[in-house]
Design a protein around this motif. Structure first.
Motif, PDB file in Angstrom:
ATOM      1  N   THR A 116     -10.357 -15.335 -18.274  1.00 26.41           N
ATOM      2  CA  THR A 116      -9.419 -14.782 -17.288  1.00 26.41           C
ATOM      3  C   THR A 116      -8.693 -13.600 -17.928  1.00 26.41           C
ATOM      4  OG1 THR A 116      -7.493 -16.060 -17.986  1.00 26.41           O
ATOM      5  CG2 THR A 116      -9.024 -17.142 -16.460  1.00 26.41           C
ATOM      6  N   ILE A 117      -7.851 -12.943 -17.151  1.00 30.82           N
ATOM      7  CA  ILE A 117      -7.096 -11.796 -17.677  1.00 30.82           C
ATOM      8  C   ILE A 117      -6.268 -12.218 -18.896  1.00 30.82           C
ATOM      9  CG2 ILE A 117      -5.105 -12.133 -16.119  1.00 30.82           C
ATOM     10  CD1 ILE A 117      -6.536  -8.696 -17.165  1.00 30.82           C
ATOM     11  N   GLU A 118      -5.814 -13.458 -18.904  1.00 34.74           N
ATOM     12  CA  GLU A 118      -5.004 -13.928 -20.042  1.00 34.74           C
ATOM     13  C   GLU A 118      -5.831 -13.964 -21.325  1.00 34.74           C
ATOM     14  OE1 GLU A 118      -5.096 -15.488 -17.079  1.00 34.74           O
ATOM     15  OE2 GLU A 118      -3.027 -15.725 -16.353  1.00 34.74           O
TER      16      GLU A 118
ATOM     17  N   ASP B  15       2.839  -5.334 -18.304  1.00 26.81           N
ATOM     18  CA  ASP B  15       2.827  -6.670 -17.694  1.00 26.81           C
ATOM     19  C   ASP B  15       1.761  -6.759 -16.604  1.00 26.81           C
ATOM     20  OD1 ASP B  15       4.821  -7.606 -19.299  1.00 26.81           O
ATOM     21  OD2 ASP B  15       6.395  -7.561 -17.781  1.00 26.81           O
ATOM     22  N   ILE B  16       1.589  -5.690 -15.860  1.00 29.02           N
ATOM     23  CA  ILE B  16       0.600  -5.714 -14.781  1.00 29.02           C
ATOM     24  C   ILE B  16      -0.819  -5.815 -15.347  1.00 29.02           C
ATOM     25  CG2 ILE B  16      -0.488  -4.307 -12.968  1.00 29.02           C
ATOM     26  CD1 ILE B  16       2.382  -3.329 -12.248  1.00 29.02           C
ATOM     27  N   VAL B  17      -1.141  -4.997 -16.351  1.00 27.24           N
ATOM     28  CA  VAL B  17      -2.537  -4.988 -16.826  1.00 27.24           C
ATOM     29  C   VAL B  17      -2.858  -6.205 -17.699  1.00 27.24           C
ATOM     30  CG1 VAL B  17      -2.662  -2.477 -16.685  1.00 27.24           C
ATOM     31  CG2 VAL B  17      -2.198  -3.548 -18.895  1.00 27.24           C
ATOM     32  N   THR B  18      -1.841  -6.966 -18.075  1.00 28.28           N
ATOM     33  CA  THR B  18      -2.108  -8.177 -18.844  1.00 28.28           C
ATOM     34  C   THR B  18      -1.926  -9.441 -17.995  1.00 28.28           C
ATOM     35  OG1 THR B  18       0.173  -8.053 -19.658  1.00 28.28           O
ATOM     36  CG2 THR B  18      -1.556  -7.193 -21.099  1.00 28.28           C
TER      37      THR B  18
ATOM     38  N   GLN C  99      -7.694  -2.148 -20.649  1.00 29.62           N
ATOM     39  CA  GLN C  99      -6.239  -2.272 -20.462  1.00 29.62           C
ATOM     40  C   GLN C  99      -5.526  -1.035 -21.003  1.00 29.62           C
ATOM     41  OE1 GLN C  99      -6.277  -6.153 -22.356  1.00 29.62           O
ATOM     42  NE2 GLN C  99      -5.367  -7.095 -20.537  1.00 29.62           N
ATOM     43  N   GLN C 100      -6.022  -0.534 -22.134  1.00 33.79           N
ATOM     44  CA  GLN C 100      -5.432   0.695 -22.690  1.00 33.79           C
ATOM     45  C   GLN C 100      -5.664   1.890 -21.771  1.00 33.79           C
ATOM     46  OE1 GLN C 100      -6.495   1.423 -26.790  1.00 33.79           O
ATOM     47  NE2 GLN C 100      -6.284  -0.718 -27.326  1.00 33.79           N
TER      48      GLN C 100
END
Lengths: 161, 766
Positions: free
Chosen positions: A74-76, B219-222, A87-88
């Motif tokens: 998952t994203i986590e 916070d959004i992208v994580t 994400q960067q």
């Protein structure tokens, strides 16, 4: 109710839930992992995208009983410190507006780059068409994927003022 | 009890929630902000921001800014973040005027409290327009006090000191002191009066007029950002509701035996609703299933057997309605604006162009469906919700529970899209009523089907425009006939005509130099909950007007840009009041003398967009450029869209150019992103979306039938040209939407020769 042992982000989780409960609700309601979002409940919008063995799936439409021994990401769990190249790139191009669909977008893009590290613009469009964004961040998403894949800034024009 | 709300991460909820969370005092603000004693709190009294518009005038001393002794600057964001970037935009104004170090700024979201924070109804592209000056004054007041404190310590004149990067500096001596070290001395000083403040010159701004990334980006992208759907307290239960399919319908009877047999289902509770008119603060009739988790609640809802009394709207058919309205507007209606004598223009015309324009109901379709959590304890209610209007929600919850509003606290999460939907508190009231009835913390979760079926829909519309061209090739007459159910019908069944406010969204403020103008409206009874969608009536009104003007240009043998510049005429401020039958152009609730309709600002954006887009260049076969220009929410926008239409009628949009004048630009990156997104939002309106109603019930269930654009069909490049302007800043959330659809339709004509009179575009029938 049935007991399941599922692999999520490298950890094993034991859950006792209805066998038709979609993975989405197991993640959100049972395990409290809320980065994966609910948007439509029928695999139309992609907000709930996670990986099952590195393939993007719509967790709202995959029952927990179908997960089996597959590895869920998952994203986590996409990166340890929130610094996956996507994400960067998402931060570099300030992609999100409201942000709600973005975790699903990032997970879908991550699966794309796993199977195709240098996608063309058209391949990106085809791969991302299952992920809706109502705010309309599509061009910055495309740009961020190209950036993460090591490409140059060819799409998003930062106009003069 | 832990509260996992984004802005209250650090608080432990006490047994008596009211004792810790509810007092609207400075002390509590500090607690909620996680600020310890020793901070400098600046209460800034605001003067009227707008005494004629929304209720902002009665701003009591407010608390927006705290500077801690450790140098942290805490800024309260009091408007809701739905994607516009306002949670970053207003705080950066304070920070810039203060001279803060942005990396030391923490933003805390305000709960709904009008007395404390001023207007929080995040709607109408208001936030920057309404709060630019108050935010600057809040920052400047702190800057003034910190400088006074430092100057005293250094024994130098205050006007020799400045602030930068979180420090007070004295250039002449090279001295500098961080804000935090000045907190003790500065907090002993009196808060300055507004007339004592010297606001910065534009040249001194480091953030205003530049790009600042949004505060919540990481916070959004994580996946850590918390939206309404993510709000959670210990023991939260989930409610999913079977709503009556027809507005105004009521429950006759229901059988919950099968629902209750589903593991995890706890309670089934009917909600009394079904008022007609529906209003915005009362729920629809429904039967709620409360369960341990969302899936059990959804299954329980599906297993309910409910017999409805469908009520007076059960025969409503939107296709039939549109046909009837199209017929009705062929006749004369109620005159709302009159200049000259249109009938004479028509009888003396060399050319008459007449068309009817039809547009459907639309749904907001925020990707986050409505969701709200309510907890009731000790005669108090605390809510977490994705709301655009926490004050309205607070009042609505108080009314529904029969509770004093002071006993209701509404915490605002991030909103997964808003577009006007989440300014209505119906789903929040549902959560509060269910929490009360069940005695449990309840989070109401709407499904996509609920969202599309039971939205406050943008209404369908029928319009007819007659344009006349005289022997001198001038546009001599303009007759605009307008019919749609008014937003007012949602509140008052007697409202059957468009309001002055609705007509003032692009129709009665028709700015062009035409000697004979007549605007007429018609009765239309509503059978839906009609709401407001991003730019509201500007959508259909700009579509009809700007596509007709493209035909007028062609009939005059002019290109559309030259035609628009010619029709705007000489540089001037236009007031429409003397031609309006009701006497007053609402002007987005601003004084027309302060925010005039200025033709030169419009001409400037038109000229700019034409230059940037290469207007007039020869396009290959199957391609075309289309132009439209429209002022909405006091912001001037011109748009040129390039389309390509292939032999299978597949439409692609390679380029979009916008030129905009929104006054002083605050966060240029978010201005661009609003226009990028606005073009995409409007592409859905133009090409994809329609809500249809049969037997009073919406026919679209999910994104398979209510379509919004996906990446492959979205505009490829969107170029946003921001005019360097010193005018007062105005909003950018809604203004991108209105001119895009007509510009696209005009481009389709240029590419194919087909005129578009009905939305969404269907080239097989056009």
């Amino acid at each position: 109710m049935s007991k399941y042992s599922i692999q999520i982000n490298g950890k094993t989780h034991e859950v006792d839930v209805m066998e038709d409960m979609p993975l989405l609700w197991v993640l959100r309601d049972v395990l409290g992992m809320k980065g994966t979002k609910f948007g439509c409940g029928m695999a139309q919008c992609g907000a709930c995208t996670v990986h099952l063995d590195d393939v993007a799936i719509r967790s709202c439409s995959v029952p927990v009983s179908a997960v089996g021994k597959g590895k869920v990401t998952t994203i986590e769990g996409l990166s340890e410190n929130g610094d996956h190249p996507l994400q960067q790139a998402w931060e570099k191009h300030v992609v999100p507006q409201c942000g709600y669909c973005q975790t699903g977008q990032i997970m879908n893009a991550a699966a794309l780059l796993k199977r195709n590290p240098k996608p063309s613009e058209e391949q990106i469009e085809q791969a991302m068409q299952g992920n809706l964004c109502r705010c309309g961040t599509y061009n910055r998403i495309k740009q961020a994927i190209i950036t993460a894949a090591g490409g140059s800034n060819v799409i998003l024009n930062k106009a003069d003022q | 009890m832990k509260i996992s709300s984004p802005f209250h991460k650090k608080i432990e909820q006490q047994e008596d929630v009211s004792s810790e969370l509810f007092k609207a005092s400075r002390r509590d603000f500090l607690k909620i902000g996680g600020v310890l004693a020793g901070g400098l709190v600046l209460g800034v009294s605001f003067f009227s921001c707008n005494d004629k518009g929304k209720k902002v005038a009665s701003l009591a001393p407010n608390v927006y800014l705290t500077i801690n002794a450790d140098g942290e600057v805490i800024i309260v964001a009091h408007r809701s973040e739905m994607g516009t970037g306002i949670r970053t935009g207003l705080p950066l104004i304070i920070a810039d005027e203060l001279g803060a170090d942005w990396s030391r700024v923490r933003i805390v979201q305000a709960e709904g409290d009008e007395k404390k924070y001023g207007d929080q109804n995040t709607d109408g592209s208001y936030s920057v327009r309404m709060f630019y000056k108050p935010m600057r004054e809040a920052g400047a007041a702190a800057r003034y006090m910190l400088i006074q404190a430092a100057a005293k310590e250094w024994n130098v004149a205050a006007d020799e000191c400045d602030t930068e990067n979180g420090q007070v500096v004295h250039k002449a001596s090279g001295k500098s002191t961080p804000f935090g070290d000045l907190v003790a001395a500065a907090s002993a000083l009196e808060v300055p009066k507004p007339e004592q403040l010297k606001l910065k010159d534009r040249s001194q701004f480091k953030m205003i007029g530049h790009d600042t990334p949004i505060f919540d980006l990481h916070d959004i992208v994580t996946g850590k950002a918390v939206f309404g759907i993510d709000a959670d307290v210990e023991n939260t239960k989930v409610a999913v509701i079977k709503h009556c399919p027809v507005v105004g319908g009521k429950i006759k009877s229901f059988d919950d035996a099968k629902a209750k047999a589903i593991p995890g289902v706890l309670k089934v509770i009917p909600i009394k609703g079904g008022d007609n008119p529906p209003t915005v603060h009362k729920p629809l009739s429904g039967v709620a299933v409360i369960a341990e988790n969302t899936w059990a609640a959804i299954k329980g809802r599906d297993a309910l057997e409910v017999e409805w009394d469908l009520g007076p709207n059960a025969t409503y058919d939107s296709a039939k309605e549109l046909e009837e309205l199209a017929e009705k507007i062929k006749h004369s209606g109620t005159v709302r604006r009159k200049r000259g004598e249109f009938s004479k223009a028509r009888s003396g015309a060399k050319k008459v162009i007449e068309h009817t324009y039809l547009a459907p109901h639309l749904a907001h379709a925020t990707i986050e469906p409505p969701s709200a959590l309510a907890v009731i304890k000790n005669s108090s209610c605390e809510v977490w919700a994705c709301t655009q209007n926490p004050q309205g929600a607070r009042d609505a919850v108080a009314e529904a529970l029969g509770m004093d509003a002071a006993k209701v606290r509404v915490n605002v999460t991030l909103l997964g899209g808003g577009f006007g939907r989440k300014s209505k508190p119906d789903f929040i009231v549902e959560a509060a009523l269910l929490a009360k009835e069940s005695g449990l913390p309840v989070r109401v979760q709407w499904t996509r089907e609920d969202d599309l079926h039971h939205d406050f829909h943008h209404s369908l519309s029928a319009q007819r425009i007659v344009a006349t061209i005289d022997a001198d090739n001038k546009l001599s007459g303009w007759s605009h006939h307008i019919a749609y159910p008014s937003i007012g019908s949602t509140f008052d069944a007697k409202v059957v005509q468009p309001s002055d406010g609705e007509l003032g969204l692009g129709a009665t403020d028709f700015p062009y130099n035409v000697p004979n103008i007549q605007i007429e409206t018609y009765d239309c009874v509503s059978h839906m909950r009609i709401g407001w969608l991003r730019s509201v009536r500007n959508i259909p009104q700009a579509f009809a007007i700007q596509t007709m003007l493209d035909e007028v240009a062609a009939a005059r043998g002019m290109d559309a840009v030259a035609n628009a510049l010619d029709l705007l005429g000489e540089d001037r401020n236009i007031t429409f009041n003397e031609e309006l039958i009701n006497g007053k152009y609402p002007n987005y609730n601003e004084d027309i003398a302060v925010y005039p309709w200025n033709t030169s600002r419009m001409k400037r954006v038109i000229e700019r967009v034409a230059k940037e887009a290469g207007w007039g260049k020869k396009m290959p076969a199957g391609s075309g450029l289309g132009f439209a220009a429209h002022r909405s929410f006091l912001t001037y926008v011109a748009c040129i869209v390039e389309v390509n239409v292939d032999s299978n009628n597949r439409i692609t949009i390679p380029n979009v150019h916008y030129a905009i004048d929104c006054g002083v630009a605050v966060n240029t990156d978010r201005i661009r992103s609003q226009f990028e997104g606005g073009a995409q939002f409007s592409t859905s309106i133009a090409l994809k979306s329609a809500i249809t109603v049969k037997n009073g019930a919406v026919e679209q269930n999910n994104f398979d039938t209510y379509q919004i654009i996906r990446m492959p069909e979205s505009p490829k490049q969107i170029h946003v040209h921001i005019i360097d302007s010193e005018e007062k800043p105005t909003g950018v959330g809604e203004p991108p939407v209105p001119p895009f659809t007509p510009a696209l339709c005009n481009a389709i004509f240029a590419a194919t020769g087909k005129r578009i009179y009905k939305l969404p575009v269907d080239l097989t029938t056009a």
